[in-house]
Design a protein around this motif. Structure first.
Motif, PDB file in Angstrom:
ATOM      1  N   PRO B 154       0.804  -1.223   0.000  1.00 52.19           N
ATOM      2  CA  PRO B 154       0.000   0.000   0.000  1.00 52.19           C
ATOM      3  C   PRO B 154       0.839   1.276   0.000  1.00 52.19           C
ATOM      4  N   THR B 155       1.999   1.242   0.642  1.00 51.00           N
ATOM      5  CA  THR B 155       2.845   2.438   0.643  1.00 51.00           C
ATOM      6  C   THR B 155       3.222   2.808  -0.784  1.00 51.00           C
ATOM      7  N   VAL B 156       3.685   1.806  -1.546  1.00 48.41           N
ATOM      8  CA  VAL B 156       4.053   2.065  -2.939  1.00 48.41           C
ATOM      9  C   VAL B 156       2.819   2.498  -3.725  1.00 48.41           C
ATOM     10  N   ALA B 157       1.706   1.795  -3.524  1.00 53.71           N
ATOM     11  CA  ALA B 157       0.492   2.077  -4.296  1.00 53.71           C
ATOM     12  C   ALA B 157      -0.002   3.497  -4.034  1.00 53.71           C
ATOM     13  N   LEU B 158      -0.081   3.866  -2.768  1.00 56.61           N
ATOM     14  CA  LEU B 158      -0.643   5.191  -2.454  1.00 56.61           C
ATOM     15  C   LEU B 158       0.302   6.305  -2.894  1.00 56.61           C
ATOM     16  N   ASP B 161      -0.048   6.482  -6.589  1.00 63.28           N
ATOM     17  CA  ASP B 161      -1.366   7.026  -6.898  1.00 63.28           C
ATOM     18  C   ASP B 161      -1.378   8.542  -6.750  1.00 63.28           C
ATOM     19  N   ALA B 162      -0.770   9.019  -5.668  1.00 67.86           N
ATOM     20  CA  ALA B 162      -0.728  10.472  -5.462  1.00 67.86           C
ATOM     21  C   ALA B 162       0.076  11.143  -6.570  1.00 67.86           C
ATOM     22  N   ALA B 163       1.181  10.491  -6.967  1.00 70.56           N
ATOM     23  CA  ALA B 163       2.001  11.072  -8.038  1.00 70.56           C
ATOM     24  C   ALA B 163       1.213  11.108  -9.344  1.00 70.56           C
ATOM     25  N   LEU B 164       0.470  10.051  -9.623  1.00 73.29           N
ATOM     26  CA  LEU B 164      -0.322  10.012 -10.860  1.00 73.29           C
ATOM     27  C   LEU B 164      -1.406  11.085 -10.829  1.00 73.29           C
ATOM     28  N   ALA B 165      -1.998  11.266  -9.647  1.00 71.89           N
ATOM     29  CA  ALA B 165      -3.062  12.262  -9.543  1.00 71.89           C
ATOM     30  C   ALA B 165      -2.521  13.662  -9.789  1.00 71.89           C
ATOM     31  N   LEU B 191       4.527   7.016 -16.546  1.00 75.48           N
ATOM     32  CA  LEU B 191       5.482   6.438 -15.603  1.00 75.48           C
ATOM     33  C   LEU B 191       6.782   7.240 -15.516  1.00 75.48           C
ATOM     34  N   PRO B 192       7.357   7.675 -16.663  1.00 75.72           N
ATOM     35  CA  PRO B 192       8.564   8.508 -16.525  1.00 75.72           C
ATOM     36  C   PRO B 192       8.320   9.772 -15.701  1.00 75.72           C
ATOM     37  N   SER B 193       7.136  10.362 -15.823  1.00 75.77           N
ATOM     38  CA  SER B 193       6.889  11.581 -15.051  1.00 75.77           C
ATOM     39  C   SER B 193       6.753  11.290 -13.567  1.00 75.77           C
ATOM     40  N   ALA B 194       6.300  10.086 -13.241  1.00 69.06           N
ATOM     41  CA  ALA B 194       6.075   9.767 -11.832  1.00 69.06           C
ATOM     42  C   ALA B 194       7.266   9.029 -11.223  1.00 69.06           C
ATOM     43  N   ARG B 195       8.333   8.903 -12.008  1.00 69.64           N
ATOM     44  CA  ARG B 195       9.466   8.069 -11.590  1.00 69.64           C
ATOM     45  C   ARG B 195      10.011   8.425 -10.207  1.00 69.64           C
ATOM     46  N   ALA B 196      10.229   9.727  -9.976  1.00 68.09           N
ATOM     47  CA  ALA B 196      10.859  10.128  -8.720  1.00 68.09           C
ATOM     48  C   ALA B 196      10.011   9.702  -7.528  1.00 68.09           C
ATOM     49  N   SER B 197       8.701   9.872  -7.657  1.00 65.83           N
ATOM     50  CA  SER B 197       7.840   9.522  -6.532  1.00 65.83           C
ATOM     51  C   SER B 197       7.763   8.013  -6.341  1.00 65.83           C
ATOM     52  N   ILE B 198       7.749   7.289  -7.438  1.00 63.78           N
ATOM     53  CA  ILE B 198       7.710   5.829  -7.310  1.00 63.78           C
ATOM     54  C   ILE B 198       8.976   5.356  -6.613  1.00 63.78           C
ATOM     55  N   PHE B 199      10.112   5.955  -7.000  1.00 63.29           N
ATOM     56  CA  PHE B 199      11.371   5.590  -6.361  1.00 63.29           C
ATOM     57  C   PHE B 199      11.319   5.910  -4.868  1.00 63.29           C
ATOM     58  N   ALA B 200      10.883   7.118  -4.541  1.00 64.14           N
ATOM     59  CA  ALA B 200      10.829   7.515  -3.135  1.00 64.14           C
ATOM     60  C   ALA B 200       9.911   6.582  -2.348  1.00 64.14           C
ATOM     61  N   GLY B 201       8.763   6.259  -2.923  1.00 66.64           N
ATOM     62  CA  GLY B 201       7.831   5.366  -2.249  1.00 66.64           C
ATOM     63  C   GLY B 201       8.433   3.989  -2.034  1.00 66.64           C
TER      64      GLY B 201
END
Ligand SMILES: Nc1ncnc2c1ncn2[C@@H]1O[C@H](COP(=O)(O)OP(=O)(O)OP(=O)(O)O)[C@@H](O)[C@H]1O
Ligand SMILES: [Mg+2]
Lengths: 286, 284, 291
Positions: B154-158, B161-165, B191-201
């Motif tokens: 859920p940490t990764v998902a949320l 999700d926030a980054a996508l939003a 996905l490239p635009s949300a990369r940083a947040s996915i990494f951080a998550g």
């Protein structure tokens, strides 16, 4: 019922002969023929009609301007033409649109292919947050082109077409978002042009730009004449006069947009047949 | 006059609270260090990494097996959680029919809120018997990783999700106008635009997995050994503290504080890395 | 219209699209299925044991039978102690961060860093600290007080961060407005800022309570294992999460009771969460009506 402007048979309005774009290359054409034919189109949002029963024929190779006050449905018409309205929940289209004789809502229509053939430029430049090169290359790859040399050539040609090559040739790999607004808009045009569409839809492409960039983009659009069929929304009547062959004026009547007049641009602006058009055009002059 | 008094009093009490709150960290570090000191000074720091096994009552304090176990379970958990988390966010935003997506979001939020001890209990009674059937003894590295991944997904998902939003809608219109398919848009633009947040998550999720105690304590077997297969029982640093704290005394107790200090350091580095990566994380 | 310039999309692109779509759907279906499985086990194994007497009687036979009344009481008291200590401290620090110190200044960065570090410390390490500091150094022994104070340390950064962002969300106009009316800072804080940020403060509080209730590792060595009804804050008391852990690991045949307790815990957590959302809505509506 379909509104058709009087064709320019004598060439007085449109003196130079021109050839149609790359896809239909070769064939010289002096008398443009209908490419987009709209019949009884009524887009509606959640049951609320935005445009009422619009019919018009748009000629290939020409620039057609859509004008009218805010909210009269210009964007709705434009995005019906490449079925971008499919993305809007609650949006329904009644009527029929044919491009080159083919119904774009037909069952066997490939929407992605349609949108490749019908490019669109938005009011706000919207390059992807990728490098300048990737912005053009990625859609090409997604449409099946994968040879490096071919891609490079196509990228360069597109950037030259929009007059951006000299400005960005040394920094093709820097982020597209570092470009200025005007450059971003030209990149968006290059991105669409690289796919070699036959039609370009432009929704107020200059309105978010400063006068200088706006002028550059306007000249660019004028230079696309003959190679592409351009349908452009503009609030700037002077701009319409400068670049458009045809103009269509929309107005809100009974809470829905209606096509009031469709004619050669200069005639519509100088000798309008409808009172509404006359008032609108005068308002802009005064 | 009285107004000035009130404002000064307020300011003083605010400052005092802030000093107390941030002094707490200092206090914790001081205490951990003080309690670790006896073991560190007597047996030396290298004994914790190159010693002769973990026999704390006989003065052998090699933490290596526990460290390996901690790293193995949590990286494996992250490797499972990240694809599932990202897929969940993509599904929720771009694939699910509206109602379905809402329900799915609820599931993710509920999972995020499920206490780890409950996940441990469930793993022990359902997943462990399944693994036992595959390869005994059941309580194992893989069991720990799977339940941990359920915990951190859920940490990764949320976060994703926030980054996508937060991405502008114009990406979709722009991509559609170029005739890109939904998948092409996701792969090339979203996905490239949300990369940083996915990494951080993902890093945050890894840190949570490393710091988790109950799940690994309950399902991964608690045998001190460097695992050679996924089905080996292992004991993580956290589980080791939980198991031995009850009876440890002297250097043994002190050595547990050393491992606590090491654990905190490890997790801190990750937390700071996640923050530095520039992505925005959602604390779930 | 002939497509001479760009080839039709290559087959591999189509395959890629299909694979991605299939992966997304199957991953989510799997997650959904696992969740359903978890839920079914919780309800199937837990619900049968739960009745009124389960909630109101003491555990018997190491928890295999009987109820969880003293455990609920211990949990409640531990959480109340934790929040009673952490909430005022957290609110005051948040006010300092959001309203007093300069944004991005040294003080803010220093406090912010230590909060981030605190938030990252694993709960078992809080347990170690709580044991060494509260139980032994302060001489509280294994007690509800020690457990509550340990949890207070743990939830403090959450409370501060949520309250801080809630306060920062209050529009600046209101601060200027208050200053223009000549209100003191204290009055501005109590009359305007805190009421305006109340929904966010409450949401943060509930998040903290939820975190404290679900915590196990930090409590095992601070508030302890004793499952009798506590008679004072200095008594050891077993929190519900510790109870679940003990039943599943140390008590053969305790699984049913463990599931029942887990179900109670989850229902409590959901109730707290819903209450928070509900209260926040009410506060929000009232505020909108005020404007
Ligand atoms: N996504 C939407 N959902 C609901 N209604 C919409 C949507 N987009 C447009 N409309 C409505 O449809 C009507 C026509 O809108 P449209 O955007 O086509 O006008 P426009 O002529 O492009 O205006 P402008 O010059 O301001 O861009 C308006 O009444 C508008 O409110
Ligand atoms: Mg518009």
């Amino acid at each position: 019922m379909t509104a058709t402007p009087d064709r320019i048979a004598d060439g007085s309005y449109w003196p130079q002969s021109y050839t149609l774009g790359p896809i239909m290359s070769g064939e010289p054409c002096c008398v443009p023929k209908t490419l987009i034919s709209v019949e009884g189109l009524s887009p509606s949002y959640s049951g609320k009609t935005a445009l009422e029963n619009v019919s018009l024929d748009i000629d290939g190779g020409c620039i057609t301007a859509l004008i009218g006050p805010s909210g009269c449905g210009k964007t709705s018409l434009l995005s019906s033409l490449n079925r971008l309205t499919d993305l809007i929940p609650g949006c329904r289209l009644a009527g029929r649109i044919r491009i080159d004789g083919e119904d774009i809502h037909g069952v066997d229509v490939n929407v992605q292919g349609l949108r490749r053939r019908v490019g669109m430029i938005f009011q706000r430049p919207n390059p992807f947050p990728l490098s300048i090169r990737r912005n053009i290359e990625m859609p090409l790859r997604e449409h099946g082109m994968s040879r490096r040399s071919e891609l490079d050539e196509r990228i360069e040609r597109a950037l030259r077409d929009v007059g951006l090559w000299a400005e960005v040739r040394d920094r093709l790999d820097s982020p597209a978002l570092t470009l200025s607004g005007g450059q971003q808009q030209r990149l968006c045009i290059a991105r669409a042009v690289a796919l070699e569409p036959s039609i370009l839809l432009m929704d107020e492409p200059c309105s978010a730009l400063d006068p200088l960039s706006s002028g550059i983009v306007e000249d660019l659009i004028a230079s696309l004449r003959g190679r592409y069929t351009v349908v452009i929304v503009t609030h700037n009547l002077a701009q319409a006069r400068r670049i458009a062959n045809y103009a269509a004026l929309f107005w809100v009547q009974n809470r829905a947009g209606t096509l009031i007049e469709f004619d050669q641009c200069r005639r519509l602006l100088e000798a309008p047949r409808s009172d509404i058009t006359a008032a609108y055009v005068r308002g802009h002059r005064g | 006059m009285s107004r000035l008094d009130r404002d000064t009093r307020l300011l003083w009490s605010l400052s005092a609270s802030a000093v107390l709150a941030s002094g707490l960290l200092l206090l914790i570090v001081l205490f951990l260090a003080a309690e670790s000191w006896p073991a560190l000074s007597r047996v030396g720091i290298q004994a914790f990494f190159f010693g002769k096994g973990w026999h704390p009552t006989e003065g052998a304090f090699d933490l290596t097996p526990m460290l390996v176990a901690s790293l193995a379970t949590s990286t494996l958990a992250m490797a499972v959680a990240v694809p599932f988390g990202v897929a969940s966010a993509l599904f929720q935003r771009f694939y699910a029919p509206v109602l379905f997506g809402q329900i799915y979001l609820w599931i993710i939020v509920l999972l995020a809120g499920t206490p780890s001890v409950v996940l441990g209990l469930w793993g022990l009674t359902t997943i462990v018997p399944l693994i036992l059937w595959l390869a005994p003894p059941g309580t194992s590295l893989i069991a720990g990783s799977l339940i941990l991944s359920l915990m951190i997904m859920p940490t990764v998902a949320l976060t994703t999700d926030a980054a996508l939003a937060a991405l502008p809608q114009s990406h979709w219109a722009g991509a559609a106008a170029l005739g890109l398919s939904r998948e092409a848009t996701i792969i090339n633009v979203i996905l490239p635009s949300a990369r940083a947040s996915i990494f951080a998550g993902s890093i945050l999720a890894l840190a949570r997995a490393l710091g988790e105690t109950m799940v690994v304590l309950m399902v991964s077997g608690n045998v001190v050994q460097v695992p050679t297969s996924l089905f080996d029982p292992v004991r993580t640093l956290t589980a080791n503290i939980a198991l031995e704290m009850a009876y440890a005394t002297g250097d043994h107790r002190s050595s547990l504080f050393v491992s606590g200090l090491a654990l905190a350091g490890l997790v801190l580095i990750l937390a700071i890395a996640a923050r530095r990566s520039g992505g925005h994380v959602v604390h779930a | 219209m002939p497509d001479v310039c760009v080839a039709p999309p290559a087959a591999y692109l189509h395959v890629r699209d299909t694979l991605l779509r299939a992966a997304v759907w199957s991953a989510t279906l799997l997650v959904g299925a696992v969740f359903a499985w978890l839920l079914a086990d919780l309800l199937g194994q837990g619900a049968a044991r739960i009745d009124w007497s389960f909630l109101t009687s003491a555990p018997r036979n190491a928890g295999r039978s009987g109820g969880i009344a003293p455990i609920l009481v211990s949990t409640l008291v531990v959480v109340v102690v934790a929040i009673a200590v952490a909430a005022p401290l957290g609110l005051a620090t948040a006010v300092l961060l959001a309203e007093v110190v300069r944004r991005g200044g040294r003080t803010e960065r220093l406090i912010g860093l230590s909060l981030d570090v605190l938030a990252g410390i694993p709960s078992i390490v809080f347990g170690l600290f709580g044991n060494a500091f509260f139980c032994i150094w302060l001489g509280l022994g294994f007690s509800i007080l020690a457990g509550g104070l340990t949890l207070a340390c743990m939830v403090l950064p959450i409370l501060i961060r949520t309250a801080e962002s809630g306060l920062r969300m209050v529009p600046n106009d209101w601060r200027f407005g208050a200053a223009a009316l000549g209100l003191s800072r204290a009055a501005t804080l109590w009359q305007i800022l805190i009421p305006a940020a109340a929904p966010a403060l409450l949401a943060g509080l509930m998040l903290g309570i939820g975190r404290a209730m679900a915590e196990t590792a930090a409590l095992v060595f601070t508030s302890g294992y004793v499952d009798r009804m506590p008679s004072s804050l200095w008594d050891s008391g077993r929190a519900i999460s510790v109870h679940i852990y003990d039943l599943s690991m140390n008590v053969a045949g305790g699984d049913q009771s463990a599931y029942a307790s887990a179900l109670v815990l989850i229902v409590l957590l959901i109730m707290i969460n819903s209450a928070a959302i509900w209260l926040a809505d009410i506060l929000l509506v009232r505020r909108i009506k005020m404007i």
